[in-house]
Design an enzyme around this catalytic site. Sequence first.
Site, PDB file in Angstrom:
ATOM      1  N   GLU A 130      11.186  16.733  14.109  1.00  0.00           N
ATOM      2  CA  GLU A 130      11.317  16.582  12.649  1.00  0.00           C
ATOM      3  C   GLU A 130      10.308  17.516  11.967  1.00  0.00           C
ATOM      4  OE1 GLU A 130       9.879  12.981  10.634  1.00  0.00           O
ATOM      5  OE2 GLU A 130      11.805  12.899   9.609  1.00  0.00           O
ATOM      6  N   CYS A 182      14.127  11.522   5.108  1.00  0.00           N
ATOM      7  CA  CYS A 182      14.292  11.079   6.491  1.00  0.00           C
ATOM      8  C   CYS A 182      15.706  11.373   6.969  1.00  0.00           C
ATOM      9  CB  CYS A 182      13.982   9.596   6.604  1.00  0.00           C
ATOM     10  SG  CYS A 182      14.863   8.619   5.393  1.00  0.00           S
ATOM     11  N   GLU A 209      10.841   1.832   9.903  1.00  0.00           N
ATOM     12  CA  GLU A 209      11.846   2.838   9.528  1.00  0.00           C
ATOM     13  C   GLU A 209      11.142   4.179   9.646  1.00  0.00           C
ATOM     14  OE1 GLU A 209      14.913   1.930   8.908  1.00  0.00           O
ATOM     15  OE2 GLU A 209      14.465  -0.202   8.846  1.00  0.00           O
ATOM     16  N   LYS A 249       0.859  -1.186   0.000  1.00  0.00           N
ATOM     17  CA  LYS A 249       0.000   0.000   0.000  1.00  0.00           C
ATOM     18  C   LYS A 249       0.894   1.234   0.000  1.00  0.00           C
ATOM     19  CE  LYS A 249      -1.545   2.980   2.758  1.00  0.00           C
ATOM     20  NZ  LYS A 249      -1.653   4.167   1.890  1.00  0.00           N
TER      21      LYS A 249
HETATM   22  P1  NAP Z   1       3.170   8.696   7.364  1.00  0.00           P
HETATM   23  O1  NAP Z   1       2.149   9.757   7.423  1.00  0.00           O
HETATM   24  O2  NAP Z   1       3.542   8.012   8.621  1.00  0.00           O
HETATM   25  O3  NAP Z   1       2.635   7.650   6.265  1.00  0.00           O
HETATM   26  C1  NAP Z   1       3.402   6.532   5.877  1.00  0.00           C
HETATM   27  C2  NAP Z   1       2.479   5.457   5.340  1.00  0.00           C
HETATM   28  O4  NAP Z   1       1.640   4.998   6.404  1.00  0.00           O
HETATM   29  C3  NAP Z   1       1.541   5.927   4.230  1.00  0.00           C
HETATM   30  O5  NAP Z   1       1.357   4.907   3.289  1.00  0.00           O
HETATM   31  C4  NAP Z   1       0.256   6.197   4.989  1.00  0.00           C
HETATM   32  O6  NAP Z   1      -0.907   6.129   4.180  1.00  0.00           O
HETATM   33  C5  NAP Z   1       0.279   5.061   5.983  1.00  0.00           C
HETATM   34  N1  NAP Z   1      -0.578   5.271   7.147  1.00  0.00           N
HETATM   35  C6  NAP Z   1      -1.140   6.418   7.591  1.00  0.00           C
HETATM   36  N2  NAP Z   1      -1.886   6.175   8.688  1.00  0.00           N
HETATM   37  C7  NAP Z   1      -1.797   4.848   8.948  1.00  0.00           C
HETATM   38  C8  NAP Z   1      -2.340   3.998   9.938  1.00  0.00           C
HETATM   39  N3  NAP Z   1      -3.110   4.457  10.921  1.00  0.00           N
HETATM   40  N4  NAP Z   1      -2.043   2.694   9.889  1.00  0.00           N
HETATM   41  C9  NAP Z   1      -1.232   2.199   8.910  1.00  0.00           C
HETATM   42  N5  NAP Z   1      -0.703   2.963   7.940  1.00  0.00           N
HETATM   43  C10 NAP Z   1      -0.968   4.273   7.957  1.00  0.00           C
HETATM   44  O7  NAP Z   1       4.537   9.235   6.739  1.00  0.00           O
HETATM   45  P2  NAP Z   1       4.760  10.098   5.433  1.00  0.00           P
HETATM   46  O8  NAP Z   1       4.242  11.480   5.693  1.00  0.00           O
HETATM   47  O9  NAP Z   1       4.239   9.359   4.258  1.00  0.00           O
HETATM   48  O10 NAP Z   1       6.347  10.105   5.318  1.00  0.00           O
HETATM   49  C11 NAP Z   1       7.149  10.981   6.023  1.00  0.00           C
HETATM   50  C12 NAP Z   1       7.775  10.310   7.228  1.00  0.00           C
HETATM   51  O11 NAP Z   1       8.445   9.128   6.808  1.00  0.00           O
HETATM   52  C13 NAP Z   1       8.832  11.154   7.892  1.00  0.00           C
HETATM   53  O12 NAP Z   1       8.688  11.059   9.282  1.00  0.00           O
HETATM   54  C14 NAP Z   1      10.141  10.530   7.450  1.00  0.00           C
HETATM   55  O13 NAP Z   1      11.229  10.732   8.302  1.00  0.00           O
HETATM   56  C15 NAP Z   1       9.756   9.090   7.387  1.00  0.00           C
HETATM   57  N6  NAP Z   1      10.656   8.334   6.527  1.00  0.00           N
HETATM   58  C16 NAP Z   1      11.537   7.476   7.132  1.00  0.00           C
HETATM   59  C17 NAP Z   1      12.455   6.768   6.366  1.00  0.00           C
HETATM   60  C18 NAP Z   1      13.426   5.811   7.007  1.00  0.00           C
HETATM   61  O14 NAP Z   1      13.926   4.932   6.312  1.00  0.00           O
HETATM   62  N7  NAP Z   1      13.721   5.951   8.298  1.00  0.00           N
HETATM   63  C19 NAP Z   1      12.465   6.923   4.975  1.00  0.00           C
HETATM   64  C20 NAP Z   1      11.543   7.821   4.402  1.00  0.00           C
HETATM   65  C21 NAP Z   1      10.640   8.505   5.186  1.00  0.00           C
HETATM   66  P3  NAP Z   1      -1.594   7.472   3.633  1.00  0.00           P
HETATM   67  O15 NAP Z   1      -0.601   8.121   2.742  1.00  0.00           O
HETATM   68  O16 NAP Z   1      -2.788   6.964   2.920  1.00  0.00           O
HETATM   69  O17 NAP Z   1      -1.928   8.313   4.825  1.00  0.00           O
END
Ligand code: NAP
Length: 524
Positions: A414, A313, A279, A204
């Site tokens: 962040e 990230c 991650e 997803k």
């Molecule tokens: P996010 O809001 O946490 O969303 C990540 C994924 O989780 C999306 O597919 C999202 O779907 C889904 N999601 C949302 N609510 C959920 C729930 N209740 N249960 C299960 N899945 C759910 O993060 P983002 O805004 O996409 O990405 C930014 C974040 O990712 C930053 O904090 C960044 O640091 C982190 N990141 C970390 C790494 C690493 O390797 N450490 C790499 C890249 C990014 P929807 O889009 O449909 O809401």
Amino acid sequence: MWKRAHPSLDGQAAMARTYIVIFKGQAMTQIPEFKNYIGGEWVRSSSGVTFENRNPANHDEILGVFQKSTAKDVEQAIAAAREAFGRWRLMPAPRRGEILFKVGELLLKRKEEFAQQMTREMGKVLNETRGDVQEAIDMSFFTAGEGRRLYGQTTPAELPNKFAMSVRMPLGVCSLITPWNFPMAIPSWKLIPALVCGNTVVIKPASDTPQSCYNLVRVCEEAGVPEGVVNFVTGSGSELGTPLMTHSDVKLVSFTGSTEIGKTVSIACAPSFKHCNLEMGGKNVIIVADDAHLDLAVEGAVWGGFGTSGQRCTAASRVVVHKKVYKEFLEKFAARAKSLRVGNGLDPHVEMGPVVNQGQLRTVEDYVEIGKKEGAKLLAGGHRLEGGAYSRGFFHEPTLFGDVAPKMRVAQEEIFGPVVSVIPADHFEQAVEIANDVPYGLSAAIYTQDVNKAFMAMRDMYTGIFYVNASTIGAEVHLPFGGTKQTGNGHREAGIQALDIFSEWKSIYVDYSGKLQKAQIDHD
Ligand code: NAP
């Protein structure tokens, strides 16, 4: 109003119907509809509802509509993956590797097309989206070779006429949940190692960037990944999360995203002891020592802080600078930040694109206000960009705060946008202490000409990734990737370490003595 047109014959729309938007009685544009991929079929969601994928540099541009899937769709995808697992796990791993090699070849062929689509769907400049697709190519080629390794061990047994070995086993169905900032690279980091180990998946993607993941899945289909092995569902994470994380047939949830949602995943997986690899966020740092090559450090800070509009990230959202070079560094850094060309990432002269959506833009604006209120000194930027070419997108100036205290919120939390905080330090040891004093532990860097300081920082920084005389961003796929503290839960993606996420060890003993032998007991 939407009106269905005849299905287009091009490859992409073969599984997507094309729509014409009717505005004031006039056909304006054609918008493809993308479907879910379940059990080898491109299918609509049971909801009958779609959502739009818009360009953050021009939100009037709709790139496509995607399925707003339901729990029922996810359950069907899990059932298809479960069914396919029985066959896929028995396909010899070198054969699985060959298919994944083909995935890499097809991605390479379409690199430019996929990069252009990615820039339109999430905003980062073309050179960076080319890098994103390249990462998926690298991951495919690197991991395809693992099909011929997947090494276990053979080792002497402690009893005579007995043989001992360990082998990797696939887990079964894996749910993969991915973010928008590396919309093809991160899905590939999960999907490719999962497949080489013999698992099947339901993926997803983030709702802001479904097309790049769709492109990867299409390539898997074309490369010959059998039906049901890869399943793709789009829709809201908050709605689809529950079945993806709690279904009894799912054996692993592999999640990349915010620490906040990562916690939800961890809690959802705990009652059934489901494996989960997380991650999550970062608050990464560059240390600039008093002997640093200053111009190089400034370039590293600009690239680390404002590359991908600060939405990595591993973004260098903090820079800790020795007081001896602090003033000079700040002047140079502010001048470079002010000179950056911001705009549509498809323009080859643009150095920084928009942020991904309205919500992210508001978060950035909020943090700029927080920084000012906390007493940080605004040295560059500080505003969203409006008017002219900026009026249809989510653009913000590259923003720089100086004189930041280590405990200010802008130095601890962040932001995930183009905002960098510069913190002065009295000496090297204090710089390392400040650098470590955040809840996250993903990436850190030091600029120094002194090998002793470089080695001390390598030893003392508590992060999963460390750079010397290079910025905090730019991981290579054959090394482990991940972080400490609230960035991760102890796993590493990429490298051969990713195999430990997507497989389990089985130790096997073969006793050919023809008699009962007791380990630890039959010693003599
Ligand atoms: P996010 O809001 O946490 O969303 C990540 C994924 O989780 C999306 O597919 C999202 O779907 C889904 N999601 C949302 N609510 C959920 C729930 N209740 N249960 C299960 N899945 C759910 O993060 P983002 O805004 O996409 O990405 C930014 C974040 O990712 C930053 O904090 C960044 O640091 C982190 N990141 C970390 C790494 C690493 O390797 N450490 C790499 C890249 C990014 P929807 O889009 O449909 O809401």
